[in-house]
Design a protein around this motif. Structure first.
Motif, mmCIF file in Angstrom:
data_model
loop_
_atom_site.group_PDB
_atom_site.id
_atom_site.type_symbol
_atom_site.label_atom_id
_atom_site.label_comp_id
_atom_site.label_asym_id
_atom_site.label_seq_id
_atom_site.Cartn_x
_atom_site.Cartn_y
_atom_site.Cartn_z
ATOM 1 N N THR A 107 10.719 0.663 -1.553
ATOM 2 C CA THR A 107 10.528 1.418 -2.787
ATOM 3 C C THR A 107 10.205 0.430 -3.895
ATOM 4 O O THR A 107 10.914 -0.556 -4.061
ATOM 5 C CB THR A 107 11.787 2.218 -3.150
ATOM 6 O OG1 THR A 107 12.116 3.088 -2.056
ATOM 7 C CG2 THR A 107 11.569 3.053 -4.407
ATOM 8 N N SER A 108 9.129 0.685 -4.616
ATOM 9 C CA SER A 108 8.716 -0.187 -5.716
ATOM 10 C C SER A 108 8.981 0.501 -7.052
ATOM 11 O O SER A 108 8.719 1.695 -7.206
ATOM 12 C CB SER A 108 7.222 -0.501 -5.620
ATOM 13 O OG SER A 108 6.962 -1.307 -4.498
ATOM 14 N N VAL A 147 0.849 -1.193 0.000
ATOM 15 C CA VAL A 147 0.000 0.000 0.000
ATOM 16 C C VAL A 147 0.882 1.239 0.000
ATOM 17 O O VAL A 147 2.087 1.156 0.214
ATOM 18 C CB VAL A 147 -0.974 0.020 1.206
ATOM 19 C CG1 VAL A 147 -1.977 -1.117 1.115
ATOM 20 C CG2 VAL A 147 -0.217 -0.047 2.515
ATOM 21 N N ASP A 148 0.265 2.394 -0.179
ATOM 22 C CA ASP A 148 1.011 3.629 -0.367
ATOM 23 C C ASP A 148 1.327 4.420 0.894
ATOM 24 O O ASP A 148 2.010 5.435 0.825
ATOM 25 C CB ASP A 148 0.266 4.533 -1.352
ATOM 26 C CG ASP A 148 -1.141 4.863 -0.885
ATOM 27 O OD1 ASP A 148 -1.594 4.332 0.146
ATOM 28 O OD2 ASP A 148 -1.805 5.652 -1.589
ATOM 29 N N SER A 149 0.866 3.977 2.057
ATOM 30 C CA SER A 149 1.151 4.743 3.272
ATOM 31 C C SER A 149 1.189 3.834 4.489
ATOM 32 O O SER A 149 0.585 2.752 4.502
ATOM 33 C CB SER A 149 0.089 5.828 3.493
ATOM 34 O OG SER A 149 -1.145 5.246 3.878
ATOM 35 N N GLU A 150 1.874 4.298 5.504
ATOM 36 C CA GLU A 150 1.939 3.537 6.753
ATOM 37 C C GLU A 150 0.554 3.442 7.391
ATOM 38 O O GLU A 150 0.178 2.406 7.936
ATOM 39 C CB GLU A 150 2.925 4.180 7.723
ATOM 40 C CG GLU A 150 3.116 3.369 8.986
ATOM 41 C CD GLU A 150 4.185 3.927 9.903
ATOM 42 O OE1 GLU A 150 4.498 3.242 10.891
ATOM 43 O OE2 GLU A 150 4.703 5.035 9.652
ATOM 44 N N ALA A 151 -0.225 4.509 7.304
ATOM 45 C CA ALA A 151 -1.575 4.492 7.878
ATOM 46 C C ALA A 151 -2.443 3.432 7.207
ATOM 47 O O ALA A 151 -3.159 2.682 7.883
ATOM 48 C CB ALA A 151 -2.219 5.870 7.754
ATOM 49 N N ALA A 152 -2.379 3.343 5.872
ATOM 50 C CA ALA A 152 -3.153 2.331 5.152
ATOM 51 C C ALA A 152 -2.664 0.933 5.515
ATOM 52 O O ALA A 152 -3.473 0.011 5.690
ATOM 53 C CB ALA A 152 -3.054 2.553 3.646
ATOM 54 N N ALA A 153 -1.354 0.763 5.659
ATOM 55 C CA ALA A 153 -0.793 -0.538 6.022
ATOM 56 C C ALA A 153 -1.255 -0.952 7.411
ATOM 57 O O ALA A 153 -1.655 -2.100 7.630
ATOM 58 C CB ALA A 153 0.734 -0.484 5.962
ATOM 59 N N GLU A 199 7.838 4.381 -6.485
ATOM 60 C CA GLU A 199 6.994 4.854 -5.391
ATOM 61 C C GLU A 199 7.432 4.270 -4.051
ATOM 62 O O GLU A 199 7.820 3.105 -3.965
ATOM 63 C CB GLU A 199 5.533 4.427 -5.617
ATOM 64 C CG GLU A 199 4.930 4.833 -6.939
ATOM 65 C CD GLU A 199 4.595 6.305 -7.041
ATOM 66 O OE1 GLU A 199 4.527 6.976 -5.996
ATOM 67 O OE2 GLU A 199 4.395 6.772 -8.171
ATOM 68 N N ALA A 200 7.307 5.072 -3.010
ATOM 69 C CA ALA A 200 7.462 4.577 -1.646
ATOM 70 C C ALA A 200 6.196 3.822 -1.282
ATOM 71 O O ALA A 200 5.086 4.307 -1.534
ATOM 72 C CB ALA A 200 7.691 5.738 -0.679
#
Length: 119
Positions: free
Chosen positions: A42-43, A14-20, A54-55
């Motif tokens: 990093t992908s 996913v794109d953020s720590e919060a989403a993870a 992207e991070a």
């Protein structure tokens, strides 16, 4: 080591720590995973013809094979991406005590790791 085909590892990012954290916490609370580990990374990939860098956060979801479909459905329903990564890797064996803990952790209730171990 104990041989087993009862367990698998699901991977998503996913794109953020919060989403993870939200995705990981939801799966553990729902009993769909005994443990979810999060890793910043990093992908590099191509999306809709465009090279991207992207991070992201990688989630390693430890679950039972018979829960993989339900866990995958949960991931797709709560994932922020149009096309979420969802890979299932078989677990062919592991520590008997750890596999017992994994089974108990996906049986509908919070279970502490075995004494003297660390997740």
């Amino acid at each position: 080591m104990e041989a087993s085909t009862d367990f698998c590892l699901l991977m998503t990012s996913v794109d953020s720590e919060a989403a993870a954290q939200a995705l990981a916490g939801g799966m553990v609370e729902a009993g769909l995973a005994a443990c979810v580990q999060l890793f910043p990374m990093t992908s590099f990939y191509v999306w809709k013809g465009e090279s991207r860098r992207e991070a992201e956060y990688l989630l390693l979801v430890k679950t039972r094979t018979d829960l993989a479909t339900a866990a995958g459905d949960f991931i797709r329903a709560h994932h922020p991406y149009e096309l979420p990564e969802l890979l299932q890797l078989p677990v062919t064996g592991g520590s008997a005590a750890y596999l017992q803990w994994l089974r108990a952790g996906t049986a509908g209730g919070v279970v502490a790791p075995p004494a003297g171990t660390q997740e």
